[in-house]
Design an enzyme around this catalytic site. Structure first.
Site, PDB file in Angstrom:
ATOM      1  N   GLY A  54      49.973  38.062   2.634  1.00  0.00           N
ATOM      2  CA  GLY A  54      48.589  38.445   2.441  1.00  0.00           C
ATOM      3  C   GLY A  54      48.223  39.737   3.155  1.00  0.00           C
ATOM      4  O   GLY A  54      48.861  40.146   4.126  1.00  0.00           O
ATOM      5  N   GLY A  56      45.820  42.002   5.581  1.00  0.00           N
ATOM      6  CA  GLY A  56      45.150  41.686   6.844  1.00  0.00           C
ATOM      7  C   GLY A  56      46.067  41.710   8.030  1.00  0.00           C
ATOM      8  O   GLY A  56      45.621  41.449   9.160  1.00  0.00           O
ATOM      9  N   HIS A  57      47.366  42.017   7.807  1.00  0.00           N
ATOM     10  CA  HIS A  57      48.338  41.951   8.900  1.00  0.00           C
ATOM     11  C   HIS A  57      49.066  43.276   9.149  1.00  0.00           C
ATOM     12  O   HIS A  57      50.085  43.296   9.831  1.00  0.00           O
ATOM     13  CB  HIS A  57      49.380  40.871   8.593  1.00  0.00           C
ATOM     14  CG  HIS A  57      48.806  39.522   8.341  1.00  0.00           C
ATOM     15  ND1 HIS A  57      48.024  38.871   9.262  1.00  0.00           N
ATOM     16  CD2 HIS A  57      48.904  38.688   7.265  1.00  0.00           C
ATOM     17  CE1 HIS A  57      47.654  37.687   8.767  1.00  0.00           C
ATOM     18  NE2 HIS A  57      48.173  37.566   7.563  1.00  0.00           N
ATOM     19  N   ASP A 110      53.628  31.121   0.098  1.00  0.00           N
ATOM     20  CA  ASP A 110      54.677  32.126  -0.048  1.00  0.00           C
ATOM     21  C   ASP A 110      55.984  31.482  -0.510  1.00  0.00           C
ATOM     22  O   ASP A 110      56.670  32.015  -1.387  1.00  0.00           O
ATOM     23  CB  ASP A 110      54.898  32.855   1.280  1.00  0.00           C
ATOM     24  CG  ASP A 110      53.704  33.702   1.692  1.00  0.00           C
ATOM     25  OD1 ASP A 110      52.978  34.170   0.805  1.00  0.00           O
ATOM     26  OD2 ASP A 110      53.499  33.887   2.898  1.00  0.00           O
ATOM     27  N   HIS A 217      46.234  33.469  11.045  1.00  0.00           N
ATOM     28  CA  HIS A 217      45.210  33.199  10.039  1.00  0.00           C
ATOM     29  C   HIS A 217      44.076  32.362  10.626  1.00  0.00           C
ATOM     30  O   HIS A 217      43.233  31.870   9.895  1.00  0.00           O
ATOM     31  CB  HIS A 217      45.807  32.461   8.836  1.00  0.00           C
ATOM     32  CG  HIS A 217      46.963  33.149   8.219  1.00  0.00           C
ATOM     33  ND1 HIS A 217      48.257  32.695   8.348  1.00  0.00           N
ATOM     34  CD2 HIS A 217      47.035  34.282   7.483  1.00  0.00           C
ATOM     35  CE1 HIS A 217      49.073  33.514   7.714  1.00  0.00           C
ATOM     36  NE2 HIS A 217      48.363  34.494   7.183  1.00  0.00           N
TER      37      HIS A 217
END
Length: 331
Positions: A54, A56-57, A110, A217
């Site tokens: 995702g 955001g990392h 994933d 998360h």
């Protein structure tokens, strides 16, 4: 919520447009899909390595696509998995005649989508192998159920170096497996983060409260309590790491001090100094130290500490191999 964005629902695609505009000489996208992120320079005959996860990392995951590292990355929405079709299209784009290694974090969505992509590749006679990073010690007592966090950097580094040396798919898989076996991570959060489409924090911490073991998360940690000093955090983290992966005097390690998005580099070096001192007191040697942002969580404040035990001279060679991506370079 204060963020430099347009529409919250366009956050991921707008980010990708900006990256392609800035780094079009190094990366591109496949199949007309912005989220099929690939290197612009395929090497014939080399095992291709594909990751994904995702948004955001950053720089995880797509930040490690480039020369000497990975070949492709499936990009999901914020904290969401990329689709199986995206991973499949990336695999077709980057496969160079030696097969594809799927290397990604140990998260249910994933795993499901990479497995589906592998089935699609099989139908196209593209050979794949899969391995997940699972280095977060505090997330589970069962190593197979642990989350993959910043320590996956060492799996990327070792697998990519072996691929660049001309290793077979099985040899590249084995290099990733070696790094996985010898890598452990402990992380902690000082503040939550705000997901653009939610517009509010994804969990709460009081003003003088921290969360040990918090996931990237917002997954719950093992305790919430008063903020500790850098020395105290280092001592507790190392105790946890060394209980799970014992070290003896003269052992060598690579150390990764990773910021989660809103922690100053100065603070990370304070923490690095604390960890280094404690390791030296135990007679453990530092082979390489990495300090900075390697796997973030939007604008979460906090950090993680990863240790990669140096198993042999081969691993040193892999860790020393040159790398150049738009987000990370090592000469």
């Amino acid at each position: 919520m204060k963020k430099i964005i347009n529409r919250p629902e366009d956050y991921t695609d707008d980010m990708l447009r900006g990256i392609y505009a800035a780094h079009g000489d190094a990366v591109k996208y496949a199949a007309g899909d912005l989220r099929c992120y690939c290197t612009a320079h395929k090497t014939p005959g080399k095992v291709a390595i594909v990751t994904g996860g995702g948004t955001g990392h950053l720089p995880l995951f797509l930040g490690y696509v480039g020369e000497g590292m990975l070949d492709g990355c499936g990009v999901g929405s914020v904290f969401q998995s990329p689709s199986a079709e995206q991973i499949f299209q990336i695999s077709k784009e980057v496969e160079a005649g030696a097969g594809v290694l799927y290397l990604y974090g140990n998260y249910t969505g994933d795993i499901m989508n990479f497995d589906m992509a592998a089935e699609l590749c099989e139908m196209e006679d593209i050979e794949t192998r899969s391995i997940v990073g699972a280095d977060d010690v505090n997330s589970s007592t069962d190593p197979d159920k642990r989350r993959g966090v910043a320590g996956i950097f060492y799996m990327y580094k070792c697998a990519a170096a072996k691929a660049a040396e001309g290793g077979t798919l099985e040899e590249v898989f084995a290099a990733a497996q070696k790094a996985k076996e010898y890598t452990r991570t402990v992380g902690f959060a000082l503040t939550p983060c705000v997901l653009p489409e939610l517009g509010h924090a994804n969990f709460t911490l009081e003003e003088n409260e921290m969360a040990m073991g918090m996931g990237i998360h917002g997954e719950p940690g093992i305790w919430n309590g008063p903020v500790k000093t850098a020395d105290e955090i280092a001592a507790e983290s190392l105790e946890t790491l060394l209980q799970d992966m014992p070290l003896v005097p003269e052992d060598e390690v690579a150390l990764l001090i990773n910021g989660l998005g809103a922690t100053s580099v100065e603070e990370l070096y304070i923490l690095s100094g604390s960890v280094t001192r404690l390791l030296q007191e135990k007679g453990v040697k530092l082979y390489r130290t990495h300090v900075g942002e390697y796997a973030t969580s939007m604008e979460m404040a906090g950090a993680s500490i990863s240790l990669c035990k140096i198993a042999d001279e081969e691993m040193k060679r892999w860790l020393d191999a040159p790398v150049c991506t738009p987000f990370y370079c090592q000469k």
